[in-house]
Design an enzyme around this catalytic site. Structure first.
Site, mmCIF file in Angstrom:
data_model
loop_
_atom_site.group_PDB
_atom_site.id
_atom_site.type_symbol
_atom_site.label_atom_id
_atom_site.label_comp_id
_atom_site.label_asym_id
_atom_site.label_seq_id
_atom_site.Cartn_x
_atom_site.Cartn_y
_atom_site.Cartn_z
ATOM 1 N N TYR A 38 6.643 12.958 -23.025
ATOM 2 C CA TYR A 38 5.922 13.097 -21.757
ATOM 3 C C TYR A 38 4.953 11.922 -21.556
ATOM 4 C CZ TYR A 38 7.879 17.793 -21.913
ATOM 5 O OH TYR A 38 8.739 18.860 -21.993
ATOM 6 N N ASN A 52 5.385 9.352 -19.572
ATOM 7 C CA ASN A 52 5.609 8.669 -18.296
ATOM 8 C C ASN A 52 4.427 8.861 -17.347
ATOM 9 O OD1 ASN A 52 8.509 8.263 -19.007
ATOM 10 N ND2 ASN A 52 8.496 10.490 -18.876
ATOM 11 N N HIS A 99 0.835 -1.199 0.000
ATOM 12 C CA HIS A 99 0.000 0.000 0.000
ATOM 13 C C HIS A 99 0.870 1.250 0.000
ATOM 14 C CE1 HIS A 99 -2.456 3.054 2.253
ATOM 15 N NE2 HIS A 99 -3.183 2.816 1.182
ATOM 16 N N ASP A 151 8.369 6.024 -20.607
ATOM 17 C CA ASP A 151 8.518 5.992 -22.049
ATOM 18 C C ASP A 151 9.945 5.569 -22.412
ATOM 19 O OD1 ASP A 151 10.190 8.334 -21.972
ATOM 20 O OD2 ASP A 151 8.456 9.637 -22.222
ATOM 21 N N MET A 190 4.462 13.492 -15.897
ATOM 22 C CA MET A 190 5.570 14.430 -15.993
ATOM 23 C C MET A 190 5.094 15.702 -16.686
ATOM 24 S SD MET A 190 9.314 14.127 -17.811
ATOM 25 C CE MET A 190 9.936 12.869 -16.730
ATOM 26 N N TYR A 232 11.703 12.803 -11.726
ATOM 27 C CA TYR A 232 12.893 11.935 -11.677
ATOM 28 C C TYR A 232 13.226 11.551 -10.236
ATOM 29 C CZ TYR A 232 13.985 13.183 -16.578
ATOM 30 O OH TYR A 232 13.959 13.371 -17.928
ATOM 31 N N ASP A 274 -4.509 3.778 -4.831
ATOM 32 C CA ASP A 274 -4.608 4.226 -3.441
ATOM 33 C C ASP A 274 -5.627 5.353 -3.295
ATOM 34 O OD1 ASP A 274 -4.248 5.045 -0.843
ATOM 35 O OD2 ASP A 274 -2.099 5.408 -1.018
#
Length: 142
Positions: free
Chosen positions: A132, A134, A22, A30, A74, A114, A64
């Site tokens: 972009y 990710n 959890h 990417d 990102m 990052y 969650d």
């Protein structure tokens, strides 16, 4: 082979999803993402895009509901003219997979993304070429 496990999910990937607890985070990255430099654990999924991985993972992974957000993207670097149209695909997948549970998406500044990826339980390096592309997911409970 097992029933109901999407074929795109490798045995190692399913193992890591099972090990996550959890609040643990998962990055689906990417093809340009520095996964091996940042990730503690990296699974390669060359030849697969983020949308198909996201869809398959969300068939198994609860998000969650107690977190401020369940997915992180990102953020586009200021001044970059890129419009990440792939985000609309992510939202459609999240809508379908979470149904009435709901979710929040947070845009995370590039270098903060990052840093957050360094603490993620797992980074999946996809073959996605969309800029972009990710996404971070926060695991919940059943």
């Amino acid at each position: 082979m097992l029933k109901h496990i999407p074929a795109i999910l490798s045995p190692d990937l399913v193992k890591y999803l099972m090990e996550m607890g959890h609040g643990d985070e998962l990055v689906i990255a990417d093809a340009n993402f520095p996964a091996h430099r940042l990730g503690q654990r990296v699974i390669r999924a060359d030849g697969h895009g983020v949308p198909e991985l996201l869809d398959a993972i969300l068939t198994l992974l609860p998000l969650d509901p107690y977190s401020d957000y369940q997915a992180g993207l990102m953020q586009v670097v200021p001044g970059d003219p890129t419009v990440p149209v792939i985000w609309e695909e992510y939202k459609a997948i999240l809508d379908r997979q979470t149904q009435d549970q709901g979710y929040q998406i947070k845009e995370i500044e590039r270098f903060a993304f990052y840093e957050q990826a360094k603490d993620a339980y797992l980074v999946i390096q996809s073959g996605e070429t969309a800029l972009y592309g990710n996404i971070i997911l926060k695991k919940g409970v059943l």
